[in-house]
Each structure stands twice: as structure tokens, then as C-alpha cells.
Design a protein around this motif. Structure first.
Motif, mmCIF file in Angstrom:
data_model
loop_
_atom_site.group_PDB
_atom_site.id
_atom_site.type_symbol
_atom_site.label_atom_id
_atom_site.label_comp_id
_atom_site.label_asym_id
_atom_site.label_seq_id
_atom_site.Cartn_x
_atom_site.Cartn_y
_atom_site.Cartn_z
ATOM 1 N N HIS A 62 18.663 -26.264 -31.908
ATOM 2 C CA HIS A 62 19.042 -27.617 -32.303
ATOM 3 C C HIS A 62 19.046 -28.561 -31.106
ATOM 4 O O HIS A 62 18.973 -29.771 -31.257
ATOM 5 C CB HIS A 62 20.412 -27.622 -32.986
ATOM 6 N N GLU A 95 21.502 -23.922 -44.405
ATOM 7 C CA GLU A 95 20.431 -24.903 -44.598
ATOM 8 C C GLU A 95 19.856 -25.342 -43.255
ATOM 9 O O GLU A 95 18.633 -25.432 -43.093
ATOM 10 C CB GLU A 95 20.965 -26.109 -45.373
ATOM 11 N N GLU A 96 20.738 -25.609 -42.284
ATOM 12 C CA GLU A 96 20.251 -25.979 -40.947
ATOM 13 C C GLU A 96 19.527 -24.805 -40.301
ATOM 14 O O GLU A 96 18.489 -24.990 -39.654
ATOM 15 C CB GLU A 96 21.414 -26.418 -40.056
ATOM 16 N N ALA A 98 17.799 -22.520 -41.750
ATOM 17 C CA ALA A 98 16.475 -22.426 -42.368
ATOM 18 C C ALA A 98 15.547 -23.514 -41.837
ATOM 19 O O ALA A 98 14.360 -23.261 -41.562
ATOM 20 C CB ALA A 98 16.604 -22.526 -43.886
ATOM 21 N N HIS A 99 16.077 -24.730 -41.678
ATOM 22 C CA HIS A 99 15.260 -25.844 -41.186
ATOM 23 C C HIS A 99 14.763 -25.575 -39.762
ATOM 24 O O HIS A 99 13.575 -25.781 -39.461
ATOM 25 C CB HIS A 99 16.071 -27.139 -41.225
ATOM 26 N N LEU A 100 15.656 -25.112 -38.881
ATOM 27 C CA LEU A 100 15.267 -24.848 -37.499
ATOM 28 C C LEU A 100 14.247 -23.719 -37.419
ATOM 29 O O LEU A 100 13.287 -23.774 -36.641
ATOM 30 C CB LEU A 100 16.507 -24.510 -36.665
ATOM 31 N N GLN A 102 12.090 -22.770 -39.773
ATOM 32 C CA GLN A 102 10.795 -23.197 -40.298
ATOM 33 C C GLN A 102 10.090 -24.175 -39.372
ATOM 34 O O GLN A 102 8.858 -24.194 -39.318
ATOM 35 C CB GLN A 102 10.968 -23.787 -41.694
ATOM 36 N N SER A 103 10.855 -24.944 -38.614
ATOM 37 C CA SER A 103 10.212 -25.836 -37.642
ATOM 38 C C SER A 103 9.524 -25.026 -36.545
ATOM 39 O O SER A 103 8.445 -25.402 -36.065
ATOM 40 C CB SER A 103 11.237 -26.803 -37.041
ATOM 41 N N GLU A 106 6.310 -23.597 -38.064
ATOM 42 C CA GLU A 106 5.257 -24.602 -38.129
ATOM 43 C C GLU A 106 4.545 -24.729 -36.789
ATOM 44 O O GLU A 106 3.317 -24.839 -36.726
ATOM 45 C CB GLU A 106 5.853 -25.947 -38.548
ATOM 46 N N LEU A 146 11.304 -17.687 -46.717
ATOM 47 C CA LEU A 146 11.181 -18.827 -45.811
ATOM 48 C C LEU A 146 9.981 -18.703 -44.880
ATOM 49 O O LEU A 146 9.459 -19.716 -44.398
ATOM 50 C CB LEU A 146 12.453 -18.964 -44.965
#
Length: 308
Positions: A62, A95-96, A98-100, A102-103, A106, A146
Motif C-alpha cells: 500500500h 477487499e484491500e 485483493a486489490h493490492l 491484483q495490481s 497486472e 483472484l
């Protein structure tokens, strides 16, 4: 052959602690004094087959994008052989998380699409023992979903038990360029000397990189338990300013030998016939070590396992 491995995860997930335990001879109880990783810390470990693990311990995800310029971030994810992403099982912001994650995926897809993905569900010691299988199965299912279209391999880990060694052994074995050859040669060696079991370890980390066992296999996690025990024993030797070279354990049922094998490995050999003289087994280990040295260093002349 250098292979770049990214160690990533949210700040406080335990990345630096596990790296220190596995790669820096740190006792688990001493990791509480470690500070947070800022930016990127790199280390190198040599394994058999000419593999050099180029480990990048990246600061908490983060904060990492803020501390690392966009141009340099592209370099971090370039030429990556494996991404090891650490999840704190006790995190309340899934949720955070998962977002980190997946970033990072990518960025891997853009710069290193062939990289292997490993997810470590960490700090499992904080979960009640009778709930660990269920909790891990749920997290593993979520992480596989994910990770699509990439595939990930998941491990449960804790710095307080052998699961950490099992996970990192799994990572390293996936990266070894000659893993099958090591397994085949280890099996041949074990059959020639009629050993009950043979385990090959990297000598710095004591990670198990090849294993042979005759007949019915030991309960799950046997190899990593031995890794953990031997690592703790060697650290205890260092506290006494004694250098570990070899050891022999013998009773009326078996004889076990642990000793240096090649320039980068140690070996454990278990003989079910304790009447075989120790000197005979040690000579066989020494002779086989020359053959395995060839597997690590192809420029050396070829030697047979039966060389004298």
C-alpha cells in the motif's frame, strides 16, 4: 543462472520476518525486533544446478507505489521468475488485500507473463488448530479465483513451525533448472547403498530440495520438519561458537547421518540396517558427493555414482 523472485504483500504481513528466518539465520523469536522494509531489500542465495535466487523483498504494497517512481516500478516487475505474495490470515480488510494483490498481478502480466505465482497464507499459528484446514481452504479458493488468468500455488505458513520451510522448499524446487535430474540421481544413490531415506538440503537455508524414501512414505510435512530441526540445531551450534560439520544418530533400529555433501548442499542418509559400519556409509556419501558436484557445476568432469 540468476532468477528474480519478488517477495510482496501488505505492510505487516510478515514478509521480512520470514525472509530473515529462512535466508538470514534469524530465530523466529528475534523477528519482533525487525523494522519494516522501506523500498526494496535484495539478497542472493546460490542453489544446486547453478541457480542463484535473486530475492527482492519489497516494502508494504500500500506504500510501495508512493515510494517507488512509476518508471522504476516497471523495472521491479521486469524479468521476474516468481512472485511470492504474502497474505496475513488475520487481516480484516480482505477487499484491500485483493486489490493490492491484483495490481501486482497486472504488473506481472505486463512485464513477466511467464512468472510463477505463489501465495503464502501467513501467520496461521494465530488460527485455532481445528479451524486451520477450513480457513486455508477458503482462502486458497479465493486466491485461485483472484489470480485468473494466471495460476497460483498456495501454502499455509508460520514462522513458528515447519510450514515455512515447506513453502519455500516448494518455491525453490519449482525454480531449480535440474530438479528432475537431482531427484533421479538421489533415487539411484539411495538404491545403490540400500538406504531407507535420503534428503538433500541447501546448506545455507537447510531447505529440502530433493527427497527419496523407500516403501511407505512418512506422514506429510516430514521433510520440512527435518529442515526445521536441523536449522535450529545449527543455530544452536553457532551460539556456542561451534561450526556444524556432521552428525550421526544410531540405535538398534536405524542409523542416520547428516553431513556436508557438495559445496552448496548437505545430505541426510537413513540406513535401516544399523549393523553397516559408519565408515562404509560415509565413504559412499563422499563418493556420491563428487557426482552431485558435477550436477551443480557442469564444467567439472563427469563422475559415476560408483566412483571410488
Amino acid at each position: 543462472m540468476k532468477k528474480k523472485v519478488l517477495l510482496m504483500g501488505k505492510s505487516g504481513s510478515g514478509k521480512t520476518s520470514m525472509r530473515s528466518v529462512i535466508f538470514a539465520n534469524c530465530m523466529a523469536r528475534d523477528t519482533r525486533h525487525l523494522g519494516a522494509t522501506v523500498d526494496v531489500e535484495r539478497s542472493h542465495v546460490r542453489f544446486p544446478g547453478g541457480l542463484v535466487l535473486n530475492l527482492w523483498d519489497c516494502g508494504g504494497q500500500h506504500a510501495f507505489p508512493e515510494r517507488c517512481p512509476a518508471g522504476r516500478r516497471g523495472g521491479v516487475f521486469r524479468d521476474v521468475a516468481a512472485l511470492v505474495y504474502v497474505f496475513d490470515v488475520g487481516s480484516r480488510d480482505l477487499e484491500e488485500d485483493a486489490h493490492l494483490y491484483q495490481s501486482c498481478l497486472e504488473a506481472i502480466l505486463r512485464s513477466s507473463p511467464a512468472a510463477r505465482i505463489f501465495c503464502l497464507v501467513h501467520k496461521m499459528d494465530l488460527v485455532q488448530e481445528d479451524q486451520r484446514d477450513l480457513v486455508f481452504a477458503e482462502r486458497e479458493e479465493d486466491l485461485r479465483r483472484l489470480s485468473r488468468p494466471l495460476e497460483c500455488v498456495c501454502f499455509r505458513t508460520s514462522i513458528w513451525d515447519e510450514t515455512l520451510y515447506g513453502a519455500w522448499s516448494g518455491v525453490v524446487c519449482q525454480l531449480l533448472p535440474n530438479a528432475r535430474q537431482l531427484e533421479a540421481s538421489l533415487s539411484s544413490f539411495a538404491r545403490i547403498i540400500e538406504a531407507e531415506e535420503v534428503l538433500l538440503f541447501e546448506s545455507t537455508t537447510f531447505l529440502a530440495i530433493a527427497h527419496y524414501q523407500r516403501g511407505e512414505r512418512r506422514a506429510a510435512r516430514g521433510a520440512e520438519k527435518i529442515s526445521n530441526i536441523m536449522r535450529q540445531f545449527r543455530l544452536s551450534c553457532r551460539k556456542l561458537t561451534a561450526a556444524f560439520q556432521s552428525m550421526e544418530v544410531r540405535n538398534s533400529h536405524f542409523a542416520a547421518f547428516v553431513c556436508a555433501f557438495t559445496s552448496n548442499t548437505c545430505v541426510m542418509v537413513v540406513m535401516s540396517d544399523p549393523s553397516i559400519p559408519s565408515a562404509a556409509t560415509l565413504i559412499n556419501i563422499c563418493n556420491a558427493g563428487r557426482h552431485f558436484e558435477k550436477l551443480e557445476r557442469p564444467e567439472l568432469p563427469e563422475r559415476s555414482l560408483l566412483a571410488r
